[in-house]
Design a protein around this motif. Structure first.
Motif, PDB file in Angstrom:
ATOM      1  N   UNK B  34       4.425   3.700  -0.190  1.00 11.24           N
ATOM      2  CA  UNK B  34       4.084   5.012  -0.714  1.00 11.24           C
ATOM      3  C   UNK B  34       2.602   5.282  -0.506  1.00 11.24           C
ATOM      4  N   UNK B  35       2.258   6.555  -0.449  1.00 16.15           N
ATOM      5  CA  UNK B  35       0.864   6.986  -0.439  1.00 16.15           C
ATOM      6  C   UNK B  35       0.629   7.867  -1.666  1.00 16.15           C
ATOM      7  N   UNK B  36      -0.501   7.612  -2.323  1.00 16.93           N
ATOM      8  CA  UNK B  36      -0.929   8.397  -3.463  1.00 16.93           C
ATOM      9  C   UNK B  36      -2.295   8.987  -3.156  1.00 16.93           C
ATOM     10  N   UNK B  37      -2.536  10.149  -3.729  1.00 15.68           N
ATOM     11  CA  UNK B  37      -3.826  10.820  -3.593  1.00 15.68           C
ATOM     12  C   UNK B  37      -4.456  10.917  -4.968  1.00 15.68           C
ATOM     13  N   UNK B  38      -5.762  10.719  -5.035  1.00 14.92           N
ATOM     14  CA  UNK B  38      -6.445  10.764  -6.324  1.00 14.92           C
ATOM     15  C   UNK B  38      -7.738  11.578  -6.224  1.00 14.92           C
ATOM     16  N   UNK B  46       1.622  11.230  -6.447  1.00 14.40           N
ATOM     17  CA  UNK B  46       2.464  10.812  -5.336  1.00 14.40           C
ATOM     18  C   UNK B  46       2.372  11.807  -4.183  1.00 14.40           C
ATOM     19  N   UNK B  47       2.279  11.259  -2.959  1.00 17.12           N
ATOM     20  CA  UNK B  47       2.139  12.116  -1.783  1.00 17.12           C
ATOM     21  C   UNK B  47       3.367  12.023  -0.874  1.00 17.12           C
ATOM     22  N   UNK B  87      -9.392  10.321  -2.765  1.00 10.56           N
ATOM     23  CA  UNK B  87      -9.140   8.909  -2.473  1.00 10.56           C
ATOM     24  C   UNK B  87      -7.645   8.743  -2.240  1.00 10.56           C
ATOM     25  N   UNK B  88      -7.292   8.057  -1.163  1.00 11.71           N
ATOM     26  CA  UNK B  88      -5.895   7.824  -0.821  1.00 11.71           C
ATOM     27  C   UNK B  88      -5.570   6.349  -0.992  1.00 11.71           C
TER      28      UNK B  88
END
Lengths: 113, 114
Positions: B34-38, B46-47, B87-88
């Protein structure tokens, strides 16, 4: 996200004092997690819960304990706070566990002086 | 030992160009990524995700590629927009790590300039 709230949002505490952070969810999700975020370390798992009274340790659990007496609340306790526990703490919830992604709270910034 | 590695702490891209964020993993038992963006002062969101049975997943401007033999995944953002600056985090699950929990990388800070 309105379905998950963390309290307090900010806290400054002294070394050696106990501290409890609260995570509250209104989604009735089974899984709840506590992570800490530190520069150069990303997000590291502290403890997680897979049901009421069912918890397990994560990667960086030393110095922390958790409790989950009801579905909606997951408490993280620093038994005797140290400066190394200065961090941003994130709670996350998940309906079906690891493969379905998490919803994160907005975080608690804890400073231990 | 780090199981999920994001070796580039930062990436700078011009608006409209492609952003490519990379992630490597060591645990061959991982089966979901998974990829998350912050954004600052917010929790990660969640991306996009990909199962190990696939090699590509696309959602609008975001595409994730998985190369299992190389234990490598990448996130492509096309075209990049200033609002993508964040930030990813790359994350993985499966294997013997703490039950159901995701393992995260250290993150890559993306800056998109206009």
């Amino acid at each position: 996200d309105a379905g998950i709230t963390q309290s307090p949002r900010h806290k400054v505490t002294e070394t050696g004092t106990p501290v409890t952070l609260r995570c509250h969810q209104t989604e009735n999700h089974r899984y709840m997690y506590w992570y800490r975020q530190d520069p150069g370390h990303g997000l590291r798992l502290i403890h997680y819960s897979y049901g009421v009274k069912d918890t397990d340790k994560g990667e960086v659990s030393d110095g922390y304990s958790v409790s989950r007496s009801k579905t909606e609340d997951f408490l993280l306790t620093l038994e005797s706070a140290t400066s190394s526990q200065t961090s941003v703490y994130f709670c996350a919830i998940s309906e079906r566990g690891r493969s379905y992604g998490y919803t994160f709270g907005s975080g608690t910034r804890l400073t231990v002086v | 030992d780090q199981q999920v590695k994001q070796n580039s702490p930062s990436l700078s891209v011009q608006e409209g160009r492609i952003s490519i964020l990379n992630c490597d993993y060591t645990n061959s038992m991982f089966d979901y990524f998974l990829w998350y963006k912050k954004y600052p002062a917010e929790g990660p969101t969640f991306l996009i995700s990909i199962s190990s049975i696939k090699d590509k997943n696309e959602d609008g401007r975001f595409t994730v590629f998985l190369n299992k033999s190389a234990k490598h995944l990448s996130l492509h953002i096309v075209p990049s927009q200033p609002g993508d600056s964040a930030v990813y985090f790359c994350a993985a699950s499966g294997g013997n790590q703490a039950g159901t929990a995701l393992i995260f990388g250290k993150g890559t800070t993306l800056s998109v300039s206009s």
